[in-house]
Scaffold this motif. Sequence first.
Motif, PDB file in Angstrom:
ATOM      1  N   ARG A   4       0.834  -1.195   0.000  1.00 43.90           N
ATOM      2  CA  ARG A   4       0.000   0.000   0.000  1.00 43.90           C
ATOM      3  C   ARG A   4       0.873   1.250   0.000  1.00 43.90           C
ATOM      4  NH1 ARG A   4      -2.237   3.591   3.543  1.00 43.90           N
ATOM      5  NH2 ARG A   4      -4.357   4.295   3.111  1.00 43.90           N
ATOM      6  N   LEU A   5       0.518   2.211  -0.846  1.00 40.02           N
ATOM      7  CA  LEU A   5       1.249   3.464  -0.911  1.00 40.02           C
ATOM      8  C   LEU A   5       0.926   4.303   0.319  1.00 40.02           C
ATOM      9  CD1 LEU A   5       0.717   4.389  -4.654  1.00 40.02           C
ATOM     10  CD2 LEU A   5       2.811   3.543  -3.602  1.00 40.02           C
ATOM     11  N   LYS A   6       1.972   4.831   0.970  1.00 40.53           N
ATOM     12  CA  LYS A   6       1.790   5.635   2.174  1.00 40.53           C
ATOM     13  C   LYS A   6       1.585   7.098   1.797  1.00 40.53           C
ATOM     14  CE  LYS A   6       4.562   2.510   5.011  1.00 40.53           C
ATOM     15  NZ  LYS A   6       5.746   2.371   5.878  1.00 40.53           N
ATOM     16  N   ALA A   7       0.486   7.352   1.060  1.00 42.88           N
ATOM     17  CA  ALA A   7       0.165   8.713   0.637  1.00 42.88           C
ATOM     18  C   ALA A   7      -1.331   8.789   0.379  1.00 42.88           C
ATOM     19  CB  ALA A   7       0.949   9.085  -0.621  1.00 42.88           C
ATOM     20  N   SER A   8      -1.920   9.961   0.677  1.00 46.18           N
ATOM     21  CA  SER A   8      -3.339  10.150   0.423  1.00 46.18           C
ATOM     22  C   SER A   8      -3.565  10.363  -1.078  1.00 46.18           C
ATOM     23  CB  SER A   8      -3.856  11.351   1.216  1.00 46.18           C
ATOM     24  OG  SER A   8      -3.274  12.545   0.716  1.00 46.18           O
ATOM     25  N   GLU A   9      -4.842  10.336  -1.466  1.00 43.08           N
ATOM     26  CA  GLU A   9      -5.178  10.508  -2.882  1.00 43.08           C
ATOM     27  C   GLU A   9      -4.715  11.871  -3.389  1.00 43.08           C
ATOM     28  OE1 GLU A   9      -8.902   8.798  -4.886  1.00 43.08           O
ATOM     29  OE2 GLU A   9      -9.435  10.887  -4.508  1.00 43.08           O
ATOM     30  N   SER A  10      -4.895  12.916  -2.564  1.00 44.21           N
ATOM     31  CA  SER A  10      -4.472  14.253  -2.979  1.00 44.21           C
ATOM     32  C   SER A  10      -2.959  14.338  -3.092  1.00 44.21           C
ATOM     33  CB  SER A  10      -4.988  15.299  -1.987  1.00 44.21           C
ATOM     34  OG  SER A  10      -4.467  15.065  -0.694  1.00 44.21           O
ATOM     35  N   GLU A  11      -2.257  13.650  -2.180  1.00 44.02           N
ATOM     36  CA  GLU A  11      -0.793  13.653  -2.235  1.00 44.02           C
ATOM     37  C   GLU A  11      -0.295  12.914  -3.466  1.00 44.02           C
ATOM     38  OE1 GLU A  11      -0.082  11.952   1.572  1.00 44.02           O
ATOM     39  OE2 GLU A  11       0.212  13.887   2.565  1.00 44.02           O
TER      40      GLU A  11
END
Length: 418
Positions: A4-11
Amino acid sequence: MGKRLKASESEINFIIEQKGKGVSSRKICDMLNWNHSRKSTVNNVYNKFLEGSVEKTDELQDFEIEKGQLDVLCESPDFNVSNLAKRLRTAQRTNNQLRKIQREVFDSEGDTEYDFASVMKDVVKGLGKVQSVNTAPLKLKKKKRTLEILFSDLQIGKITEHYNTEVAIKALKYYGQEVLKKIHEVQPERIVFSALGDNYEGFDKHGLQSAISTDTGNSEQLTNCIREVWKSVLLPIFSLGIPVDFHGVQGNHLSSTIKGMGNFYEGRQGWDFAIYSAWELLAETMGFDHVTFTIPEGIFGTYEIYGKTTVYEHGYELRGQGEGALQKLKEKRMNNTKKWIDRIVIGDRHHSEIYGCGDSVLNGAFFGIAQKGVEYSGNLGFNSNPMQTMLVHEPTDLPNVSTVVGVHCIQIVKGYGL
């Protein structure tokens, strides 16, 4: 299932947009207010986008509510609902304006770098031999080795029987030359530079006694430390082009409380933080992209060398003496982190102790000779060998075997000019 990518959708959207413009991963971390250690996350997001496994979306940022919904809530007859909605609407507008300004600033990449570089030229002006150092990367036959350099207790400004600022500067030049000799001998693929604190003495550390046992004030000690360590040690190392992980932790001599060690975010409150930050800015100005800086917010940090975890701190919290005391301090940090820790390296005690093939190391100081009992250490009966430690690591899969294959002690007193 993929990682899982450790970033939000906006990021994720922001990273894809900025990488498409050619913005570096380091700058994207700055724009997102991330630590530079998350550059790998930025690269991972963009690589997955190029592979097609991540897509850029047009959805609103995950912390925003649509404008229409907010407008309806702002007209609610319930005062609490309408008041909260209005405050949220104002906050979102402010946040969007700040993001726009931030992106415009970083989009004007050339002008920003030019202005920053011109400011830093004023900072480094007068650093003497800095301009004469050959910054071309050294062509080494890099081996599967890591060189760990421990640096602590310079305490420039301190006066002892054989130590003062002039001697400290000479000792730094000698130390830097010896470090370079070892690098050429080892030819490492990576360097870990572990700065363990107490970089200058502090004329107010012990009240009146410190005022008369230092040869400069705090501002001059700070300046001398930044300039001389950079000139004689860090710049020559960084100029070799070998990847360097710089780790810097707070010591008690420059703590926020002056005496002892502060308890709240001391890694940001003490003056060692200012010194490490200055070196980081100088490295960035010189374009040393192969150098990364890690400055813990607390009083200890960890780093990895060939799968083994090392905890590093100044050593002020060490209780007792010997290998057992180091082991107990390491166990405390394992309880803090809830992770297994293989090694511990500290400074503070002004003498050298090495146990377990370099897995427990107490680094020495740049001073220590006290034959007459004319100052603090000598009065307590201490008389140690001024030295600093370097350790050579190689990977291993063998059980209960340390990665340390060599320990090198630099005898600092040889640089005193006695």
